[in-house]
Scaffold this motif. Structure first.
Motif, PDB file in Angstrom:
ATOM      1  N   UNK A  67       0.832  -1.207   0.000  1.00  0.00           N
ATOM      2  CA  UNK A  67       0.000   0.000   0.000  1.00  0.00           C
ATOM      3  C   UNK A  67       0.866   1.257   0.000  1.00  0.00           C
ATOM      4  N   UNK A  68       1.909   1.241   0.825  1.00  0.00           N
ATOM      5  CA  UNK A  68       2.797   2.395   0.902  1.00  0.00           C
ATOM      6  C   UNK A  68       3.562   2.596  -0.399  1.00  0.00           C
ATOM      7  N   UNK A  69       3.978   1.502  -1.002  1.00  0.00           N
ATOM      8  CA  UNK A  69       4.704   1.571  -2.268  1.00  0.00           C
ATOM      9  C   UNK A  69       3.811   2.145  -3.365  1.00  0.00           C
ATOM     10  N   UNK A  70       2.591   1.639  -3.458  1.00  0.00           N
ATOM     11  CA  UNK A  70       1.653   2.121  -4.473  1.00  0.00           C
ATOM     12  C   UNK A  70       1.284   3.585  -4.237  1.00  0.00           C
ATOM     13  N   UNK A  71       1.135   3.950  -2.976  1.00  0.00           N
ATOM     14  CA  UNK A  71       0.842   5.341  -2.629  1.00  0.00           C
ATOM     15  C   UNK A  71       1.985   6.258  -3.065  1.00  0.00           C
ATOM     16  N   UNK A  72       3.209   5.800  -2.883  1.00  0.00           N
ATOM     17  CA  UNK A  72       4.385   6.575  -3.307  1.00  0.00           C
ATOM     18  C   UNK A  72       4.363   6.812  -4.815  1.00  0.00           C
ATOM     19  N   UNK A  73       4.012   5.757  -5.572  1.00  0.00           N
ATOM     20  CA  UNK A  73       3.960   5.862  -7.032  1.00  0.00           C
ATOM     21  C   UNK A  73       2.885   6.874  -7.460  1.00  0.00           C
ATOM     22  N   UNK A  74       1.710   6.775  -6.854  1.00  0.00           N
ATOM     23  CA  UNK A  74       0.629   7.710  -7.192  1.00  0.00           C
ATOM     24  C   UNK A  74       1.023   9.131  -6.819  1.00  0.00           C
ATOM     25  N   UNK A  75       1.675   9.293  -5.666  1.00  0.00           N
ATOM     26  CA  UNK A  75       2.148  10.614  -5.246  1.00  0.00           C
ATOM     27  C   UNK A  75       3.117  11.196  -6.264  1.00  0.00           C
ATOM     28  N   UNK A  76       3.990  10.350  -6.773  1.00  0.00           N
ATOM     29  CA  UNK A  76       4.963  10.800  -7.777  1.00  0.00           C
ATOM     30  C   UNK A  76       4.253  11.233  -9.065  1.00  0.00           C
TER      31      UNK A  76
END
Length: 242
Positions: free
Chosen positions: A5-14
């Motif tokens: 979840x944190x990894x995917x959130x980081x990607x979306x944030x980017x």
């Protein structure tokens, strides 16, 4: 699941970096001028899908009217006035919203709903209702608002302050899903993008917790699954009494 979840959130944030930059330089404010028209259409769809639940909730408003039957009602984040049709006849309504561009649609709603008495519009956010006196209103209403305020706890404290003893806060809000579900996962992953789409909306808000800890004497909070878009299906609806 938490790591993913944190990894995917980081990607979306980017991917949202251009939007972050627009906000940082102040250009995101242009959206504030377009938002009322967009939300006017969305509010009509929301009312159509949630009409029965809304009517059931607001049918309880007269219980909190003063002797003689008149209800003094403060609506926080009134937007386009989508709730007006549900208010009891003769209600005196004070409207607040931080976006002044809603007033055109607000006037249209007032003209259509002449069964209520429009007192005034205040350009305020929920966190600071200073112009509204302590213990001065019978009921406070907000629907789909607590997801957008920067400080939910402060907003709830302000609601408590302006309510008369025995007054009630009526709400209908989408909230965060149960942490064991995939809906919870997608809410957190897509939150950075949703923030801009929904003008600061947070789909990860555990709003009921703020109400439970605010010192209200009576809590009528119901968790429901609304017939809406996937990310905002989890809702709470009800009222709390001062």
């Amino acid at each position: 699941m938490t790591l993913l979840m944190r990894l995917c959130n980081f990607v979306v944030n980017a991917l949202c970096l251009p939007l972050h930059l627009l906000k940082a330089v102040g250009l995101y404010k242009i959206y504030k001028h377009l938002l009322p028209k967009i939300l006017n259409n969305m509010a009509k769809q929301y009312n159509r899908k949630m009409r029965v639940i809304k009517a059931e909730l607001f049918d309880q408003l007269p219980e909190f009217a003063r002797p003689g039957g008149q209800l003094t009602l403060l609506e926080i984040g009134c937007g386009t006035g989508a709730n007006f049709e549900f208010y009891p006849p003769g209600s005196k309504v004070i409207c607040t919203d931080p976006n002044p561009n809603f007033q055109k649609y607000l006037k249209t709603s007032m003209d259509k709903n002449d069964h209520i008495l429009y007192e005034r519009f205040l350009m305020l956010s929920g966190e600071d209702l200073t112009p509204v006196r302590d213990a001065s209103v019978d009921v406070v209403v907000c629907t789909l608002v607590l997801c957008t305020v920067d400080n939910v706890q402060r907003t709830v404290c302000e609601i408590y302050r302006v309510l008369k003893p025995g007054g009630a806060f009526f709400f209908m809000e989408h909230v965060v899903a149960d942490s064991s579900t995939w809906m919870y996962f997608f809410q957190h992953v897509l939150q950075p993008l949703w923030y801009y789409f929904g003008d600061g909306c947070r789909v990860t808000q555990p709003t009921w917790k703020y109400l439970e800890s605010a010192g209200f004497s009576e809590l009528k909070i119901r968790h429901i699954v609304a017939p809406l878009f996937y990310l905002i299906k989890p809702h709470i609806t009800g009222y709390v009494v001062k």
